[in-house]
Design a protein around this motif. Structure first.
Motif, short mmCIF file in Angstrom:
data_model
loop_
_atom_site.label_atom_id
_atom_site.label_comp_id
_atom_site.label_asym_id
_atom_site.label_seq_id
_atom_site.Cartn_x
_atom_site.Cartn_y
_atom_site.Cartn_z
N ASP A 145 0.83 -1.21 0.00
CA ASP A 145 0.00 0.00 0.00
C ASP A 145 0.86 1.26 0.00
O ASP A 145 0.44 2.31 0.49
CB ASP A 145 -0.91 0.02 1.24
N LYS A 149 -0.01 4.80 1.65
CA LYS A 149 0.46 4.83 3.04
C LYS A 149 1.98 5.00 3.11
O LYS A 149 2.63 4.41 3.97
CB LYS A 149 0.07 3.54 3.76
N GLN A 152 3.65 5.91 6.49
CA GLN A 152 3.63 4.86 7.51
C GLN A 152 4.60 3.73 7.18
O GLN A 152 5.20 3.14 8.08
CB GLN A 152 2.20 4.28 7.66
#
Length: 191
Positions: A145, A149, A152
Motif C-alpha cells: 500500500d 500509506k 507509515q
C-alpha cells in the motif's frame, strides 16, 4: 497569437508584429538551452531542427516530413548525452519510420558507432526486469500500500533496504535504471 522567432520575406503583413529581432532570438536560444529555465517548449519549422545543440532537450514531436541527414540531425537534437538523461523521445505524428530506417542505413554505412535508437519495447523489458529486482529486494517487508500509506511504510522499507548487503547502493542503482527505462517507454500502456 504566439510569437515567431524568425520570418521570411514572403510572410504576410499580419505576421510581421510576431517576428522577433535577432537579439531576442539569441536570448530565447540561450534560455532554451538552460535546463533550469522555465522556458521549456518551442515550436520550430526549420532553424532549430538542424544545427542547434541543446543536450538537455529530451522530447521532439515531429509533424514535418524529413529525410536523410536532416532527419538524423533533427533526432540528434534530443538524443544527446546529458547528465542522467536516459535518451531522447521522438513522437512521430506523420509516420517517418520508413525515412528513419533509410537514414539509419545511411548512418550505418557511414560507420556510425553505437546504437542510435532504443525501441520502447526493449526499454519496457528493462523496466520490468528492474521492477522485479526491486520487488525481490523488498521481499519480507510490507510495501503493497505504499502509494497510499508511504509515510507509515517508509521507515520499515528503508530499514529493510539498509539492512541488506550493500542494500542502499543496490536499491538506488536499480531505481535509477528503472527510472531511465521508464523515461524511454512511458508512452506504452504497460509501463
Amino acid at each position: 497569437m504566439p510569437r515567431r522567432a524568425h520570418g521570411s520575406a514572403s510572410d504576410k503583413a499580419l505576421l510581421m508584429p510576431h517576428i522577433y529581432p535577432k537579439e531576442v532570438r539569441k536570448r530565447l536560444e540561450t534560455r532554451f538551452k538552460n535546463p533550469v529555465d522555465p522556458f521549456k517548449l518551442v515550436i520550430v519549422r526549420d532553424m532549430w531542427l538542424t544545427g542547434f545543440d541543446a543536450p538537455c532537450l529530451h522530447t521532439m514531436y515531429v509533424d514535418k516530413p524529413m529525410r536523410g541527414h536532416n532527419l538524423m540531425q533533427a533526432i540528434a537534437r534530443v538524443n544527446r548525452v546529458f547528465k542522467d538523461k536516459p535518451g531522447g523521445l521522438v513522437v512521430d505524428y506523420i509516420g517517418i519510420a520508413n525515412e528513419l530506417t533509410a537514414a539509419l542505413a545511411d548512418y550505418t554505412q557511414a560507420k556510425g558507432r553505437g546504437k542510435p535508437t532504443i525501441d520502447a519495447r526493449e526499454a519496457l523489458a528493462v523496466l520490468q526486469e528492474q521492477m522485479d529486482v526491486l520487488h525481490d529486494m523488498l521481499h519480507g517487508v510490507e510495501h503493497g500500500d505504499f502509494r497510499t500509506k508511504a509515510w507509515q511504510l517508509l521507515p520499515a522499507v528503508a530499514n529493510h533496504v539498509l539492512g541488506l548487503d550493500d542494500g542502499k547502493k543496490r536499491f538506488a542503482d536499480t531505481v535509477l535504471a528503472a527510472s531511465k527505462a521508464f523515461a524511454l517507454c512511458c508512452t506504452l500502456d504497460e509501463a
